[in-house]
Design a protein around this motif. Structure first.
Motif: not given
Length: 332
Positions: A106-118
């Motif tokens: 793992l290098s980066h992540q975004n944890r601020e989305l609501m309910s991502p699908r694709y």
């Protein structure tokens, strides 16, 4: 995961318990590998990324957790491979993760989305659809920080480039078309349950619509706008994927085939049925020139992975993997 399967799997939480099966710690030194996103059980935080070596029937379960010393999250929904980068969408954790496709680090992540699908790469940015937010989120591919948002009329599902636009499936019954600036410039009416999109070698857009109340349909839309629609009444269909000669999808536990040049429902063939108990996902693996069919079983036990040849032959006995195996993607 199709929405009806989300509801059903959540309903089984209080009815069953997880199997305890040994995990093979050995990663084979040779043979092509396929990343298997195992969704896990809703709200159990037991999603996993397994490595499958189809030629030897080896499955290394939980490889992401081993490499990164942390769990993947809750409901691993989908993945996108671009070069040496693997983007993983974890739906119920509201996250998009960026991994090295070779090491799975793992290098980066975004944890601020609501309910991502694709997720889909478009004009150098990562576009992400969402189950609950009526918008598309555009992320920087390097940092995964949010660049912008684009309005949508309802929740959104699969995305794909088509005719110089980004085509986005809107569940309530439209394919929305966005330009490179993120503006919604056009839309095509489909049917309620618009979820899955694929583009064939001739540039035709295939659309799978499936709604528990309205029924199911498969559509082929030519670049000119002319379309063909095949209706399946109250029968549910899912997991659209394109093989070398047609569109393949699941109808219950049966794999169906619709030739690219089909003009009537009569040309839709019942292609293969097998020993799986709960056919869950179907994907064509282009490099291997075969299909991967996953069996979710009871949604809480370990799942199984099946290989199907282009002639419809079942090539293995079902390789054990994590809980609710869904998205499969060939690694470099």
């Amino acid at each position: 995961m199709p929405l009806n399967k989300v509801i059903f799997s959540a309903a089984l939480l209080l009815l069953s318990s997880c199997d305890k099966e040994p995990v093979d710690p050995q990663v084979p030194n040779s043979g092509s590998s396929v990343a298997i996103l195992c969704e896990g059980t809703f709200q159990w935080n037991n999603a996993s990324l397994d490595l499958w070596y189809p030629d030897s029937s080896k499955v290394v379960q939980g490889q992401f957790a081993k490499v990164n010393a942390r769990p993947l999250g809750d409901i691993a929904q989908s993945a996108l491979l671009t070069g040496n980068q693997l983007f993983v969408v974890v739906n119920n954790s509201g996250s998009v993760l960026k991994l090295n496709a070779n090491s799975l680090k793992l290098s980066h992540q975004n944890r601020e989305l609501m309910s991502p699908r694709y997720a889909q790469l478009w004009q150098g940015k990562l576009w992400v659809s969402d189950l609950y937010a009526s918008k598309l989120t555009v992320l920087d591919t390097q940092s995964l920080s949010k660049v912008s948002e684009s309005w949508a009329r309802t929740w959104t599902e699969e995305l794909t480039p088509w005719k110089g636009r980004l085509a986005v499936a809107e569940y309530q019954g439209q394919v929305a078309l966005y330009d490179e600036e993120g503006q919604r410039v056009d839309s095509l009416s489909t049917a309620k349950g618009c979820q899955e999109l694929e583009v064939d070698p001739s540039g035709n857009l295939w659309v799978l619509n499936s709604d528990m109340d309205s029924g199911s349909s498969l559509m082929r839309i030519f670049p000119s706008g002319v379309r063909t629609t095949w209706s399946f009444q109250k029968v549910g269909i899912s997991e659209l994927t394109l093989g070398p000669d047609g569109a393949y999808f699941l109808k219950g536990n049966t794999v169906m085939r619709m030739p690219f040049g089909a003009s009537s429902t009569d040309e839709c063939q019942q292609w293969v049925s097998g020993p799986w108990s709960n056919a869950y996902s179907l994907q064509y693996l282009a490099k291997r020139q075969e299909f991967c069919l996953t069996d979710a079983r009871d949604y809480v036990s370990k799942g199984r992975l099946f290989r199907l040849s282009l002639s419809g032959e079942i090539l293995n006995q079902g390789d054990a993997c994590g809980v609710v195996p869904g998205f499969a993607i060939e690694l470099p």
